[in-house]
Design a protein around this motif. Sequence first.
Motif, PDB file in Angstrom:
ATOM      1  N   VAL A 142       0.829  -1.219   0.000  1.00  0.00           N
ATOM      2  CA  VAL A 142       0.000   0.000   0.000  1.00  0.00           C
ATOM      3  C   VAL A 142       0.859   1.263   0.000  1.00  0.00           C
ATOM      4  O   VAL A 142       0.612   2.172  -0.819  1.00  0.00           O
ATOM      5  N   PRO A 143       1.882   1.365   0.849  1.00  0.00           N
ATOM      6  CA  PRO A 143       2.718   2.584   0.780  1.00  0.00           C
ATOM      7  C   PRO A 143       3.340   2.796  -0.602  1.00  0.00           C
ATOM      8  O   PRO A 143       3.414   3.938  -1.074  1.00  0.00           O
ATOM      9  N   LYS A 161       0.899 -17.806  -3.743  1.00  0.00           N
ATOM     10  CA  LYS A 161       0.920 -16.852  -2.631  1.00  0.00           C
ATOM     11  C   LYS A 161       0.907 -15.408  -3.169  1.00  0.00           C
ATOM     12  O   LYS A 161       0.297 -14.529  -2.573  1.00  0.00           O
ATOM     13  N   ALA A 162       1.546 -15.197  -4.295  1.00  0.00           N
ATOM     14  CA  ALA A 162       1.503 -13.872  -4.925  1.00  0.00           C
ATOM     15  C   ALA A 162       0.088 -13.578  -5.421  1.00  0.00           C
ATOM     16  O   ALA A 162      -0.442 -12.473  -5.233  1.00  0.00           O
ATOM     17  N   HIS A 163      -0.539 -14.579  -6.035  1.00  0.00           N
ATOM     18  CA  HIS A 163      -1.911 -14.383  -6.531  1.00  0.00           C
ATOM     19  C   HIS A 163      -2.876 -14.078  -5.373  1.00  0.00           C
ATOM     20  O   HIS A 163      -3.833 -13.318  -5.538  1.00  0.00           O
ATOM     21  N   ALA A 170      -6.948  -6.104  -3.686  1.00  0.00           N
ATOM     22  CA  ALA A 170      -7.660  -5.652  -4.889  1.00  0.00           C
ATOM     23  C   ALA A 170      -8.340  -4.296  -4.706  1.00  0.00           C
ATOM     24  O   ALA A 170      -8.447  -3.511  -5.648  1.00  0.00           O
ATOM     25  N   ALA A 171      -8.778  -3.995  -3.487  1.00  0.00           N
ATOM     26  CA  ALA A 171      -9.472  -2.720  -3.256  1.00  0.00           C
ATOM     27  C   ALA A 171      -8.506  -1.535  -3.306  1.00  0.00           C
ATOM     28  O   ALA A 171      -8.929  -0.390  -3.405  1.00  0.00           O
ATOM     29  N   HIS A 172      -7.219  -1.803  -3.221  1.00  0.00           N
ATOM     30  CA  HIS A 172      -6.226  -0.714  -3.123  1.00  0.00           C
ATOM     31  C   HIS A 172      -5.364  -0.558  -4.358  1.00  0.00           C
ATOM     32  O   HIS A 172      -4.943   0.536  -4.696  1.00  0.00           O
ATOM     33  N   VAL A 173      -5.054  -1.681  -5.014  1.00  0.00           N
ATOM     34  CA  VAL A 173      -4.114  -1.619  -6.133  1.00  0.00           C
ATOM     35  C   VAL A 173      -4.309  -2.854  -7.020  1.00  0.00           C
ATOM     36  O   VAL A 173      -4.633  -3.939  -6.523  1.00  0.00           O
ATOM     37  N   ALA A 174      -4.130  -2.652  -8.335  1.00  0.00           N
ATOM     38  CA  ALA A 174      -4.185  -3.782  -9.270  1.00  0.00           C
ATOM     39  C   ALA A 174      -2.769  -4.333  -9.399  1.00  0.00           C
ATOM     40  O   ALA A 174      -1.954  -3.813 -10.154  1.00  0.00           O
ATOM     41  N   LEU A 175      -2.467  -5.362  -8.636  1.00  0.00           N
ATOM     42  CA  LEU A 175      -1.128  -5.948  -8.671  1.00  0.00           C
ATOM     43  C   LEU A 175      -0.988  -6.879  -9.857  1.00  0.00           C
ATOM     44  O   LEU A 175      -1.944  -7.580 -10.227  1.00  0.00           O
ATOM     45  N   GLN A 176       0.220  -6.922 -10.428  1.00  0.00           N
ATOM     46  CA  GLN A 176       0.553  -7.983 -11.390  1.00  0.00           C
ATOM     47  C   GLN A 176       1.281  -9.053 -10.581  1.00  0.00           C
ATOM     48  O   GLN A 176       2.258  -8.738  -9.898  1.00  0.00           O
ATOM     49  N   THR A 177       0.805 -10.278 -10.614  1.00  0.00           N
ATOM     50  CA  THR A 177       1.407 -11.302  -9.752  1.00  0.00           C
ATOM     51  C   THR A 177       1.786 -12.547 -10.541  1.00  0.00           C
ATOM     52  O   THR A 177       1.196 -12.839 -11.585  1.00  0.00           O
ATOM     53  N   GLY A 178       2.772 -13.288 -10.017  1.00  0.00           N
ATOM     54  CA  GLY A 178       3.184 -14.526 -10.661  1.00  0.00           C
ATOM     55  C   GLY A 178       4.426 -15.104 -10.025  1.00  0.00           C
ATOM     56  O   GLY A 178       4.856 -14.655  -8.958  1.00  0.00           O
ATOM     57  N   GLY A 179       4.984 -16.103 -10.719  1.00  0.00           N
ATOM     58  CA  GLY A 179       6.244 -16.696 -10.274  1.00  0.00           C
ATOM     59  C   GLY A 179       7.402 -15.951 -10.925  1.00  0.00           C
ATOM     60  O   GLY A 179       7.194 -15.088 -11.782  1.00  0.00           O
TER      61      GLY A 179
END
Length: 278
Positions: A142-143, A161-163, A170-179
């Motif tokens: 978040v920071p 775990k990243a997913h 999701a309410a704060h940021v659209a993360l791109q996640t994966g291995g």
Amino acid sequence: MSEPHAPDRYAVIGHPIAHSKSPLIHGLFAQATGQVMEYTAIEAPLDGFSTVVQAFRAQGGRGLNVTLPFKLQAFELATDPLESARLAGAVNALKFEGDRIYADNFDGLGLVNDIQRNLGVSLAGKRVLLCGAGGATRGAIVPIALQKPALLAVANRSADKAHQLKRDFAAHVALQTGGFEDLAGESFDVVLNATSTGLTQAALPLPAGVFATGALAYELVYGKGLTPFLKQAQAAGATHIADGVGMLVEQAAEAFAWWRGVRPDTRPVIDRLTVPLV
Ligand code: ATR
């Protein structure tokens, strides 16, 4: 003549605690700002965290820093945990006022302040990669997102775990996640190692192209010299490398300001604690 009043009491609590730099850091802050306070280290038994905290409070303690393994229990003890601490799933600072126990987590803000103010790298519009999906990453998301990077990606050994973080935040940021293997062909301006490999000296399977030209490579662990991650970054051409000494001091400064209402100068303390990256 009135008695000089006793110093306000603060401490860091953990298990083990002997290695903690917090008493040194807060002692230097208190000296520099003229605050009448004492700051000690308390090792609580593994099954005795809340008992020790309540005893400290009953004896007039004003605030605590919390470190491993009690960061989650500290969250549960709080009467007024902040949203940032809830999302981080951990608390690293407590403040006692009357019957209230306020709780916050300043690790992520300390990290962002170090990157932007001390290292001079603005996160706005940048492609930022967080390696790891544990507590350190949770506190940083978040920071970092508040600085409006162009992209915030989280890569972890176990991609699941990243997913999970993508869903939790999701309410704060659209993360791109994966291995890590999903990073092939991508490059980032800021690459942060928030895995525990800084401590175990294991290397991450990072594709070399992950470090953009002129990238900042940042190891969140402090005082371990050139970790495998920082060596990888250097070998890949990253010219700007740093460890977590500034993060450590900046998160302490946030807690100090929260407790005392006075912001200490962090530079002299960072200089004093810096271990050369060799
Ligand atoms: P912390 O609170 O310090 O973040 P943690 O919650 O135990 O500690 O998380 C440790 C992180 O380091 C995890 O992201 C872990 O990856 P997994 O989720 O796949 O276990 C990562 N980690 C630890 N050892 C690693 C290694 N040898 N290679 C890659 N990642 C590693």
